[in-house]
Write an enzyme that holds these catalytic residues in place. Structure first.
Site, PDB file in Angstrom:
ATOM      1  N   ASP A   1      -6.485  -2.211   2.246  1.00  0.00           N
ATOM      2  CA  ASP A   1      -6.799  -1.385   3.414  1.00  0.00           C
ATOM      3  C   ASP A   1      -7.427  -2.330   4.436  1.00  0.00           C
ATOM      4  OD1 ASP A   1      -7.251   0.986   4.909  1.00  0.00           O
ATOM      5  OD2 ASP A   1      -9.337   1.001   4.261  1.00  0.00           O
TER       6      ASP A   1
ATOM      7  N   ARG B   1      -5.897   2.091  -3.157  1.00  0.00           N
ATOM      8  CA  ARG B   1      -5.009   1.351  -2.277  1.00  0.00           C
ATOM      9  C   ARG B   1      -5.087  -0.129  -2.614  1.00  0.00           C
ATOM     10  NH1 ARG B   1      -8.057   3.269   2.377  1.00  0.00           N
ATOM     11  NH2 ARG B   1      -7.387   5.279   1.641  1.00  0.00           N
TER      12      ARG B   1
ATOM     13  N   ARG C   1       0.835  -1.195   0.000  1.00  0.00           N
ATOM     14  CA  ARG C   1       0.000   0.000   0.000  1.00  0.00           C
ATOM     15  C   ARG C   1       0.871   1.247   0.000  1.00  0.00           C
ATOM     16  NH1 ARG C   1      -4.535   1.802   4.311  1.00  0.00           N
ATOM     17  NH2 ARG C   1      -4.733   3.916   3.537  1.00  0.00           N
TER      18      ARG C   1
ATOM     19  N   ASP D   1      -9.227  -2.341   8.177  1.00  0.00           N
ATOM     20  CA  ASP D   1      -9.781  -1.575   9.298  1.00  0.00           C
ATOM     21  C   ASP D   1     -10.239  -2.523  10.394  1.00  0.00           C
ATOM     22  OD1 ASP D   1      -9.437   0.905   8.147  1.00  0.00           O
ATOM     23  OD2 ASP D   1     -11.413   0.917   7.213  1.00  0.00           O
TER      24      ASP D   1
HETATM   25  P1  AMP Z   1      -7.147   4.614   6.589  1.00  0.00           P
HETATM   26  O1  AMP Z   1      -6.420   5.523   5.663  1.00  0.00           O
HETATM   27  O2  AMP Z   1      -8.625   4.587   6.433  1.00  0.00           O
HETATM   28  O3  AMP Z   1      -6.572   3.210   6.599  1.00  0.00           O
HETATM   29  O4  AMP Z   1      -6.899   5.176   8.065  1.00  0.00           O
HETATM   30  C1  AMP Z   1      -5.685   4.943   8.664  1.00  0.00           C
HETATM   31  C2  AMP Z   1      -5.590   5.552  10.055  1.00  0.00           C
HETATM   32  O5  AMP Z   1      -6.778   5.383  10.817  1.00  0.00           O
HETATM   33  C3  AMP Z   1      -4.481   4.854  10.786  1.00  0.00           C
HETATM   34  O6  AMP Z   1      -3.396   5.714  10.879  1.00  0.00           O
HETATM   35  C4  AMP Z   1      -5.057   4.486  12.140  1.00  0.00           C
HETATM   36  O7  AMP Z   1      -4.231   4.989  13.171  1.00  0.00           O
HETATM   37  C5  AMP Z   1      -6.412   5.156  12.177  1.00  0.00           C
HETATM   38  N1  AMP Z   1      -7.466   4.354  12.808  1.00  0.00           N
HETATM   39  C6  AMP Z   1      -8.297   4.788  13.794  1.00  0.00           C
HETATM   40  N2  AMP Z   1      -9.161   3.831  14.154  1.00  0.00           N
HETATM   41  C7  AMP Z   1      -8.899   2.738  13.366  1.00  0.00           C
HETATM   42  C8  AMP Z   1      -9.465   1.431  13.267  1.00  0.00           C
HETATM   43  N3  AMP Z   1     -10.491   1.037  14.058  1.00  0.00           N
HETATM   44  N4  AMP Z   1      -8.944   0.580  12.349  1.00  0.00           N
HETATM   45  C9  AMP Z   1      -7.928   0.981  11.543  1.00  0.00           C
HETATM   46  N5  AMP Z   1      -7.348   2.197  11.583  1.00  0.00           N
HETATM   47  C10 AMP Z   1      -7.822   3.086  12.491  1.00  0.00           C
END
Ligand code: AMP
Length: 165
Positions: A96, A93, A84, A98
């Protein structure tokens, strides 16, 4: 429900990919995560930045004894290894990951919010999650996943039919 004191939590993760071989990216993440159960795959129009390829989305269940931050770092390592590149915010991406739900844990820090704050409005998360855990209750909203799904607006989410099948 996880047995009390076992230290092992049931965790639901959302996977998304819209770059390169999207199916292979999902598969590689699933292998790296040691997944217990997985939903089927959905295809989803991008929400925020629309001028990019459609996503493949899937939800997986894992059992882990890692603490939430350790788990986040583990999933971030997998994102990095699978290539990524964080060039455009909300842009394409290859993978990803979450963290949606970590047992019944509720927490919020700069780095990590659990349950994931976007999950209750996103059909591309709730549809696959409902396949695995429709009666599970969101620890903050106190509604089941099926109830949350029934309350979300229509979004461009459709079952993904693997090419050639
Ligand atoms: P994204 O670009 O959507 O992958 O967001 C990444 C950022 O979200 C990371 O730097 C994490 O620190 C933050 N983050 C906050 N809560 C979560 C969660 N529940 N799962 C994954 N990332 C999280």
């Amino acid at each position: 429900m996880d047995p009390p004191g076992s230290g092992v939590k049931t965790v639901y993760l959302a996977l998304g990919s819209n770059l390169g071989d999207r199916e292979k990216n999902l598969q590689q993440a699933i292998q790296a995560l040691e997944v217990v159960r997985q939903s089927s795959i959905y295809e989803t129009a991008p929400m925020l930045l629309e001028d990019q390829p459609w996503f493949l989305n899937q939800v997986v269940e894992i059992k882990t004894s890692l603490f939430p931050r350790q788990l986040l770092h583990h999933t971030q390592d997998i994102e990095r290894v699978l290539g990524r590149k964080r060039t455009i915010v909300n842009g394409p991406r290859s993978i990803d990951i979450d963290i949606l739900l970590y047992g019944q844990t509720i927490m919020s820090s700069d780095e990590l919010t659990i349950p994931h704050p976007g999950m209750a409005q996103r059909r591309f998360v709730l549809e696959p999650l409902a396949e695995l855990a429709s009666t599970l209750r969101h620890p903050v909203l106190k509604r089941t996943i099926a109830q949350l799904l029934a309350g979300t607006k229509e979004q461009n989410v459709r079952p993904y039919n693997r090419p050639g099948l």
